[in-house]
Design an enzyme around this catalytic site. Sequence first.
Site, PDB file in Angstrom:
ATOM      1  N   ALA A   1      47.027  48.164 -93.618  1.00  8.64           N
ATOM      2  CA  ALA A   1      47.298  46.404 -93.008  1.00  8.64           C
ATOM      3  C   ALA A   1      48.495  46.161 -93.395  1.00  8.64           C
ATOM      4  O   ALA A   1      49.734  45.204 -95.238  1.00  8.64           O
ATOM      5  CB  ALA A   1      46.296  45.287 -94.178  1.00  8.64           C
TER       6      ALA A   1
ATOM      7  N   HIS B   1      52.671  45.479 -93.550  1.00 10.68           N
ATOM      8  CA  HIS B   1      53.524  44.491 -93.731  1.00 10.68           C
ATOM      9  C   HIS B   1      55.316  44.780 -94.366  1.00 10.68           C
ATOM     10  O   HIS B   1      55.545  45.928 -94.136  1.00 10.68           O
ATOM     11  CB  HIS B   1      53.201  43.159 -94.595  1.00 10.68           C
TER      12      HIS B   1
ATOM     13  N   HIS C   1      55.317  47.400 -96.813  1.00  8.97           N
ATOM     14  CA  HIS C   1      55.875  48.262 -96.854  1.00  8.97           C
ATOM     15  C   HIS C   1      56.726  49.510 -95.429  1.00  8.97           C
ATOM     16  O   HIS C   1      57.493  50.404 -95.992  1.00  8.97           O
ATOM     17  CB  HIS C   1      54.121  48.705 -95.850  1.00  8.97           C
TER      18      HIS C   1
ATOM     19  N   GLY D   1      55.914  51.443-103.836  1.00 11.78           N
ATOM     20  CA  GLY D   1      56.391  50.165-103.871  1.00 11.78           C
ATOM     21  C   GLY D   1      56.358  49.850-105.800  1.00 11.78           C
ATOM     22  O   GLY D   1      55.678  50.532-106.010  1.00 11.78           O
ATOM     23  N   GLN D   2      57.733  49.504-106.202  1.00 12.25           N
ATOM     24  CA  GLN D   2      57.644  48.829-107.884  1.00 12.25           C
ATOM     25  C   GLN D   2      56.622  47.816-107.779  1.00 12.25           C
ATOM     26  O   GLN D   2      56.576  47.073-109.168  1.00 12.25           O
ATOM     27  CB  GLN D   2      59.335  48.593-107.610  1.00 12.25           C
TER      28      GLN D   2
ATOM     29  N   VAL E   1      59.662  43.725-102.122  1.00  6.56           N
ATOM     30  CA  VAL E   1      59.986  42.708-101.110  1.00  6.56           C
ATOM     31  C   VAL E   1      59.310  41.474-101.772  1.00  6.56           C
ATOM     32  O   VAL E   1      58.040  41.301-101.689  1.00  6.56           O
ATOM     33  CB  VAL E   1      59.526  43.518-100.159  1.00  6.56           C
TER      34      VAL E   1
ATOM     35  N   SER F   1      51.677  41.125-100.257  1.00  5.86           N
ATOM     36  CA  SER F   1      50.491  41.798-100.559  1.00  5.86           C
ATOM     37  C   SER F   1      49.743  41.524 -99.387  1.00  5.86           C
ATOM     38  O   SER F   1      49.297  40.420 -98.555  1.00  5.86           O
ATOM     39  CB  SER F   1      50.065  41.291-101.415  1.00  5.86           C
TER      40      SER F   1
ATOM     41  N   ARG G   1      46.935  41.232 -99.618  1.00  2.00           N
ATOM     42  CA  ARG G   1      45.817  40.228 -99.996  1.00  2.00           C
ATOM     43  C   ARG G   1      46.262  38.722-100.010  1.00  2.00           C
ATOM     44  O   ARG G   1      44.833  37.710 -99.711  1.00  2.00           O
ATOM     45  CB  ARG G   1      45.825  40.731-101.302  1.00  2.00           C
TER      46      ARG G   1
HETATM   47  P1  AMP Z   1      49.127  50.108-100.617  1.00  2.42           P
HETATM   48  O1  AMP Z   1      48.642  49.689 -98.932  1.00  2.42           O
HETATM   49  O2  AMP Z   1      48.521  48.113-100.038  1.00  2.42           O
HETATM   50  O3  AMP Z   1      48.423  50.418-101.292  1.00  2.42           O
HETATM   51  O4  AMP Z   1      50.614  49.669-100.892  1.00  2.42           O
HETATM   52  C1  AMP Z   1      51.408  50.642 -99.880  1.00  2.42           C
HETATM   53  C2  AMP Z   1      52.411  50.601-100.862  1.00  2.42           C
HETATM   54  O5  AMP Z   1      53.330  49.968-100.732  1.00  2.42           O
HETATM   55  C3  AMP Z   1      52.293  51.552-102.391  1.00  2.42           C
HETATM   56  O6  AMP Z   1      52.914  51.893-103.094  1.00  2.42           O
HETATM   57  C4  AMP Z   1      52.740  49.625-102.877  1.00  2.42           C
HETATM   58  O7  AMP Z   1      53.285  49.562-103.461  1.00  2.42           O
HETATM   59  C5  AMP Z   1      53.525  49.636-101.282  1.00  2.42           C
HETATM   60  N1  AMP Z   1      53.338  48.101-101.681  1.00  2.42           N
HETATM   61  C6  AMP Z   1      52.477  46.873-101.455  1.00  2.42           C
HETATM   62  N2  AMP Z   1      53.067  45.747-101.059  1.00  2.42           N
HETATM   63  C7  AMP Z   1      55.225  46.123-101.408  1.00  2.42           C
HETATM   64  C8  AMP Z   1      55.854  44.900-101.515  1.00  2.42           C
HETATM   65  N3  AMP Z   1      56.057  43.790-101.674  1.00  2.42           N
HETATM   66  N4  AMP Z   1      57.057  45.324-102.046  1.00  2.42           N
HETATM   67  C9  AMP Z   1      58.049  46.520-102.441  1.00  2.42           C
HETATM   68  N5  AMP Z   1      56.484  47.514-102.056  1.00  2.42           N
HETATM   69  C10 AMP Z   1      55.484  47.838-101.653  1.00  2.42           C
END
Ligand code: AMP
Length: 310
Positions: free
Chosen positions: A47, A49, A52, A172-173, A201, A210, A212
């Site tokens: 998913a 964005h 990522h 990601g932070q 971001v 996100s 979500r």
């Molecule tokens: P996820 O697919 O949601 O598990 O996220 C994968 C990676 O992308 C994780 O390290 C997250 O912290 C990072 N990530 C997700 N959303 C953001 C964002 N808005 N800004 C920076 N990193 C992100």
Amino acid sequence: VSRHDQQAAPRIVRTVAELKAAGRELLETATAAGREASLGLVPTMGALHEGHARLIAQARDENAVVVVTDFVNRFQFDDPADFERYPRDLEADAAIAGGAGADLIFAPEESEVYPDGRPRVLLSAGTLGEKFEGASRPGHFDGMLTVVAKLLHYGMPDPATPAATMYRAYFGQKDAQQLAIVRRLVHDLGYPVQIRPVPIVRSAKGLALSSRNRFLTEEQQDAALVLSRSLFLMKERAEAHLPLRPVEAVAMIDSAPGVELDYFEVVDPGTLEPLAFNCAQTPFTGEALVLVAARVGGIRLIDNMPLGAI
Ligand code: AMP
């Protein structure tokens, strides 16, 4: 990320054996062309964005080879309904990952990662995994840590590749507690990988991106902006060396219609322990992390703000 638009579509691999073989081939090609032997791993649940894409673009800037993992990990969901409705679209992910510069996408079937179903041995995030997100999502961080440990193994450059291969993983932070826990995994268990944090971001209005957010209506997205506004208020005060007065941020969030606050806390970035100077009188000094979580329209949102020199 636009300068990577010309990048060829990334190759998609489904098995660990294919991932290892493709990673080795890409490293050999890169080093034969005179590049430093380095591999950047970007674990995601798909998913994808712009958030990522930022991780992938940074990995592209810093490494000869970039691997994105795309796997929705059942065992980090405390709510099965949340797992079932989690968005999945590999084709769209490949377009975003390719645009940001990924060479390879590892998108395994569940049976590849968990051939015996639920693992009998899980890693424990310890006390770091019990607070904040862990308090309302029991087992979440143990499940996350277990899959991250596996993915770090899968992505690790093969010993047959050049001995000096640099291995980096990008987080990601946005998921600050996850980042803190993964850093402890690498530190405490001695993983040969460098963890590279990437700033949050946000949308033009300030909402942390996100996967979500797509479940929120436009109105709910606007209501959710109070979270980032409250964090930016803390940042302004920190930069002015004023008392943070987090109670005022809490009042701001409490007064926003449709936003149900879970926690708002100023903590130590490494230990996630509440900080003593989190009070009305003391001017802010040093380093801190402000964590916030809330429900908007039944969707749980998290955001945070590093303060000071972190
Ligand atoms: P996820 O697919 O949601 O598990 O996220 C994968 C990676 O992308 C994780 O390290 C997250 O912290 C990072 N990530 C997700 N959303 C953001 C964002 N808005 N800004 C920076 N990193 C992100």
